[in-house]
Design a protein around this motif. Structure first.
Motif, PDB file in Angstrom:
ATOM      1  N   LYS A   1       4.529   8.415 -10.526  1.00  0.00           N
ATOM      2  CA  LYS A   1       5.341   7.196 -10.670  1.00  0.00           C
ATOM      3  C   LYS A   1       6.275   7.119  -9.473  1.00  0.00           C
ATOM      4  O   LYS A   1       7.336   7.721  -9.443  1.00  0.00           O
ATOM      5  N   PRO A   2       5.874   6.365  -8.427  1.00  0.00           N
ATOM      6  CA  PRO A   2       6.751   6.244  -7.258  1.00  0.00           C
ATOM      7  C   PRO A   2       7.955   5.351  -7.579  1.00  0.00           C
ATOM      8  O   PRO A   2       7.879   4.503  -8.463  1.00  0.00           O
ATOM      9  N   ILE A   3       9.028   5.560  -6.845  1.00  0.00           N
ATOM     10  CA  ILE A   3      10.182   4.679  -7.041  1.00  0.00           C
ATOM     11  C   ILE A   3       9.799   3.271  -6.586  1.00  0.00           C
ATOM     12  O   ILE A   3       8.860   3.085  -5.807  1.00  0.00           O
TER      13      ILE A   3
ATOM     14  N   LEU B   1       1.387   3.924  -0.160  1.00  0.00           N
ATOM     15  CA  LEU B   1       0.623   4.659  -1.175  1.00  0.00           C
ATOM     16  C   LEU B   1      -0.862   4.634  -0.852  1.00  0.00           C
ATOM     17  O   LEU B   1      -1.562   5.648  -0.977  1.00  0.00           O
ATOM     18  N   GLU B   2      -1.350   3.473  -0.422  1.00  0.00           N
ATOM     19  CA  GLU B   2      -2.770   3.343  -0.074  1.00  0.00           C
ATOM     20  C   GLU B   2      -3.112   4.145   1.183  1.00  0.00           C
ATOM     21  O   GLU B   2      -4.179   4.754   1.256  1.00  0.00           O
TER      22      GLU B   2
ATOM     23  N   ASP C   1      -3.569   7.593   0.217  1.00  0.00           N
ATOM     24  CA  ASP C   1      -4.468   7.705  -0.944  1.00  0.00           C
ATOM     25  C   ASP C   1      -3.759   8.340  -2.149  1.00  0.00           C
ATOM     26  O   ASP C   1      -4.262   9.272  -2.769  1.00  0.00           O
ATOM     27  N   ILE C   2      -2.570   7.838  -2.450  1.00  0.00           N
ATOM     28  CA  ILE C   2      -1.798   8.324  -3.590  1.00  0.00           C
ATOM     29  C   ILE C   2      -2.137   7.452  -4.790  1.00  0.00           C
ATOM     30  O   ILE C   2      -1.814   6.255  -4.810  1.00  0.00           O
ATOM     31  N   GLN C   3      -2.807   8.041  -5.745  1.00  0.00           N
ATOM     32  CA  GLN C   3      -3.237   7.309  -6.938  1.00  0.00           C
ATOM     33  C   GLN C   3      -2.070   7.181  -7.909  1.00  0.00           C
ATOM     34  O   GLN C   3      -1.373   8.156  -8.185  1.00  0.00           O
ATOM     35  N   THR C   4      -1.846   5.973  -8.411  1.00  0.00           N
ATOM     36  CA  THR C   4      -0.733   5.752  -9.331  1.00  0.00           C
ATOM     37  C   THR C   4      -1.197   5.558 -10.771  1.00  0.00           C
ATOM     38  O   THR C   4      -0.379   5.343 -11.654  1.00  0.00           O
TER      39      THR C   4
END
Length: 76
Positions: free
Chosen positions: A8-10, A18-19, A22-25
């Motif tokens: 859960k990013p701020i 994020l893309e 490649d950070i999957q949320t």
């Protein structure tokens, strides 16, 4: 072993960042050596529906009630 994690990013983190990395949320589920396998398979859904339709928990041979309630997708 199965486990899940969720990032859960701020709110002020740009989606592009994020893309880029490649950070999957969405929740990431690991079951054994497989990734993102549903917690309940269609076979599990069929078994669950049979138990619900019977109204009796097969292990204890007792009907569902306020003290013995039907549960799904969590630890009992």
């Amino acid at each position: 072993m199965s486990y899940c994690y969720y990032v859960k990013p701020i709110d002020d983190i740009p989606q592009a960042l994020l893309e880029k990395y490649d950070i999957q949320t969405d929740p990431v589920i690991f079951r054994g050596n497989q990734i993102n396998v549903p917690l309940m398979s269609s076979e599990d859904d069929i078994k669950h529906k049979k138990i619900v339709d019977l109204g009796i928990y097969p292990l204890y041979k007792s009907k569902f009630n306020d003290n013995n309630y039907l549960a799904r997708d969590h630890n009992h």
